[in-house]
Write a protein that holds these residues in place. Structure first.
Motif, PDB file in Angstrom:
ATOM      1  N   GLN A  25       0.830  -1.204   0.000  1.00 53.55           N
ATOM      2  CA  GLN A  25       0.000   0.000   0.000  1.00 53.55           C
ATOM      3  C   GLN A  25       0.869   1.261   0.000  1.00 53.55           C
ATOM      4  OE1 GLN A  25      -3.739   0.309   0.233  1.00 53.55           O
ATOM      5  NE2 GLN A  25      -3.236  -1.542  -0.863  1.00 53.55           N
ATOM      6  N   GLU A  26       1.712   1.381  -1.037  1.00 54.52           N
ATOM      7  CA  GLU A  26       2.583   2.548  -1.121  1.00 54.52           C
ATOM      8  C   GLU A  26       2.764   3.000  -2.561  1.00 54.52           C
ATOM      9  OE1 GLU A  26       6.077   1.054   0.879  1.00 54.52           O
ATOM     10  OE2 GLU A  26       6.915   0.294  -1.005  1.00 54.52           O
ATOM     11  N   CYS A  27       3.142   4.263  -2.684  1.00 58.71           N
ATOM     12  CA  CYS A  27       3.381   4.866  -3.990  1.00 58.71           C
ATOM     13  C   CYS A  27       4.830   5.342  -4.051  1.00 58.71           C
ATOM     14  CB  CYS A  27       2.439   6.047  -4.216  1.00 58.71           C
ATOM     15  SG  CYS A  27       2.669   6.835  -5.820  1.00 58.71           S
ATOM     16  N   GLU A  28       5.550   4.844  -5.037  1.00 56.35           N
ATOM     17  CA  GLU A  28       6.914   5.285  -5.229  1.00 56.35           C
ATOM     18  C   GLU A  28       6.928   6.567  -6.050  1.00 56.35           C
ATOM     19  OE1 GLU A  28       9.464   1.164  -5.139  1.00 56.35           O
ATOM     20  OE2 GLU A  28       8.724   1.840  -7.098  1.00 56.35           O
ATOM     21  N   TYR A  29       7.723   7.519  -5.626  1.00 54.22           N
ATOM     22  CA  TYR A  29       7.969   8.791  -6.305  1.00 54.22           C
ATOM     23  C   TYR A  29       6.780   9.754  -6.310  1.00 54.22           C
ATOM     24  CZ  TYR A  29      11.920   5.987  -7.633  1.00 54.22           C
ATOM     25  OH  TYR A  29      13.019   5.164  -7.586  1.00 54.22           O
ATOM     26  N   MET A  30       5.909   9.644  -5.333  1.00 57.60           N
ATOM     27  CA  MET A  30       4.826  10.628  -5.166  1.00 57.60           C
ATOM     28  C   MET A  30       5.411  11.855  -4.465  1.00 57.60           C
ATOM     29  SD  MET A  30       1.231  10.305  -3.041  1.00 57.60           S
ATOM     30  CE  MET A  30       0.227   9.534  -4.301  1.00 57.60           C
ATOM     31  N   ALA A  31       4.959  13.032  -4.827  1.00 55.44           N
ATOM     32  CA  ALA A  31       5.416  14.264  -4.200  1.00 55.44           C
ATOM     33  C   ALA A  31       5.022  14.288  -2.722  1.00 55.44           C
ATOM     34  CB  ALA A  31       4.833  15.474  -4.914  1.00 55.44           C
ATOM     35  N   GLU A  32       5.886  14.852  -1.900  1.00 51.84           N
ATOM     36  CA  GLU A  32       5.641  14.897  -0.453  1.00 51.84           C
ATOM     37  C   GLU A  32       4.343  15.625  -0.118  1.00 51.84           C
ATOM     38  OE1 GLU A  32       7.875  16.153   3.719  1.00 51.84           O
ATOM     39  OE2 GLU A  32       8.780  16.718   1.815  1.00 51.84           O
ATOM     40  N   GLU A  33       4.094  16.742  -0.766  1.00 47.51           N
ATOM     41  CA  GLU A  33       2.882  17.523  -0.496  1.00 47.51           C
ATOM     42  C   GLU A  33       1.625  16.705  -0.810  1.00 47.51           C
ATOM     43  OE1 GLU A  33       0.745  21.407  -2.376  1.00 47.51           O
ATOM     44  OE2 GLU A  33       2.899  21.570  -1.987  1.00 47.51           O
ATOM     45  N   THR A  34       1.633  16.009  -1.932  1.00 48.65           N
ATOM     46  CA  THR A  34       0.482  15.176  -2.322  1.00 48.65           C
ATOM     47  C   THR A  34       0.290  14.045  -1.325  1.00 48.65           C
ATOM     48  OG1 THR A  34       0.940  15.683  -4.640  1.00 48.65           O
ATOM     49  CG2 THR A  34      -0.517  13.810  -4.200  1.00 48.65           C
ATOM     50  N   CYS A  35       1.390  13.425  -0.927  1.00 43.92           N
ATOM     51  CA  CYS A  35       1.343  12.331   0.049  1.00 43.92           C
ATOM     52  C   CYS A  35       0.691  12.793   1.348  1.00 43.92           C
ATOM     53  CB  CYS A  35       2.762  11.825   0.298  1.00 43.92           C
ATOM     54  SG  CYS A  35       2.891  10.529   1.546  1.00 43.92           S
ATOM     55  N   GLY A  39      -3.037  11.845   3.360  1.00 46.16           N
ATOM     56  CA  GLY A  39      -2.955  11.143   4.642  1.00 46.16           C
ATOM     57  C   GLY A  39      -1.904  10.061   4.675  1.00 46.16           C
ATOM     58  N   GLY A  40      -0.947  10.091   3.748  1.00 44.17           N
ATOM     59  CA  GLY A  40       0.120   9.100   3.726  1.00 44.17           C
ATOM     60  C   GLY A  40       1.303   9.522   4.571  1.00 44.17           C
ATOM     61  N   GLU A  41       2.231   8.586   4.741  1.00 53.73           N
ATOM     62  CA  GLU A  41       3.470   8.855   5.477  1.00 53.73           C
ATOM     63  C   GLU A  41       4.599   8.898   4.459  1.00 53.73           C
ATOM     64  OE1 GLU A  41       6.269   6.568   8.648  1.00 53.73           O
ATOM     65  OE2 GLU A  41       4.108   6.491   9.005  1.00 53.73           O
ATOM     66  N   PHE A  42       5.265  10.049   4.362  1.00 59.02           N
ATOM     67  CA  PHE A  42       6.294  10.268   3.349  1.00 59.02           C
ATOM     68  C   PHE A  42       7.673   9.886   3.869  1.00 59.02           C
ATOM     69  CE2 PHE A  42       9.339  12.928   1.035  1.00 59.02           C
ATOM     70  CZ  PHE A  42       9.012  12.591  -0.267  1.00 59.02           C
ATOM     71  N   ASN A  43       8.432   9.181   3.030  1.00 62.07           N
ATOM     72  CA  ASN A  43       9.817   8.835   3.343  1.00 62.07           C
ATOM     73  C   ASN A  43      10.648   9.218   2.127  1.00 62.07           C
ATOM     74  OD1 ASN A  43      12.311   7.699   3.886  1.00 62.07           O
ATOM     75  ND2 ASN A  43      11.477   5.750   4.605  1.00 62.07           N
TER      76      ASN A  43
END
Length: 146
Positions: free
Chosen positions: A101-111, A115-119
């Motif tokens: 349940q993750e998205c690679e290379y999504m922008a931090e602001e969008t994440c 409601g996602g956790e950005f790394n």
């Protein structure tokens, strides 16, 4: 004159209540990125089209529904599914990974908005616990806890 002022006040009240409901719905979307939405987006001009491949795989897995694509290049794609998934696959260069349940290379602001956790520097081998060797490379990841 009273009638004009009264009409203006009613109009202002309706306008403000509309703004409040829009803000509330954005907050709800950030809290629950699993809400299903329908979105139209453009595929890639690459062959084979990585966006179209992701859409087809997610449709087959039952994550996306009501998928429609044009035969143009790039394809115009319409699909219904979770907002976080559609946002991920419609962003150029991003890739949705269903199992973690993750998205690679999504922008931090969008994440963050979804409601996602950005790394910013996740391991390239984070989803392969049996990896003997791993590339020393950061992968930008947005994770969505279930």
């Amino acid at each position: 004159m009273k009638k004009v002022v009264s009409t203006m006040l009613v109009s202002l009240a309706l306008f403000l209540s509309g703004c409040a409901s829009t803000q509330e719905s954005q907050e709800i979307m950030a809290e629950n990125s699993e809400v299903e939405v329908t979105r139209q987006f453009t595929g890639s001009t690459m062959t084979p089209d990585p966006v179209m491949q992701q859409v087809m795989a997610l449709s087959k897995a039952g994550v996306l529904k009501n998928v429609r694509m044009t035969r143009s290049i790039p394809a115009q794609i319409t699909a219904t599914g979770p907002e976080n998934v559609l946002e991920c696959i419609s962003s150029e260069g991003s890739r949705w990974l269903e199992e973690p349940q993750e998205c690679e290379y999504m922008a931090e602001e969008t994440c963050t908005e979804l409601g996602g956790e950005f790394n910013a520097c996740a391991s390239a081998c984070r989803n392969d616990p049996e990896a003997m060797m791993c590339v020393l490379m950061c992968v930008q990841v947005c994770s969505f806890a279930e």
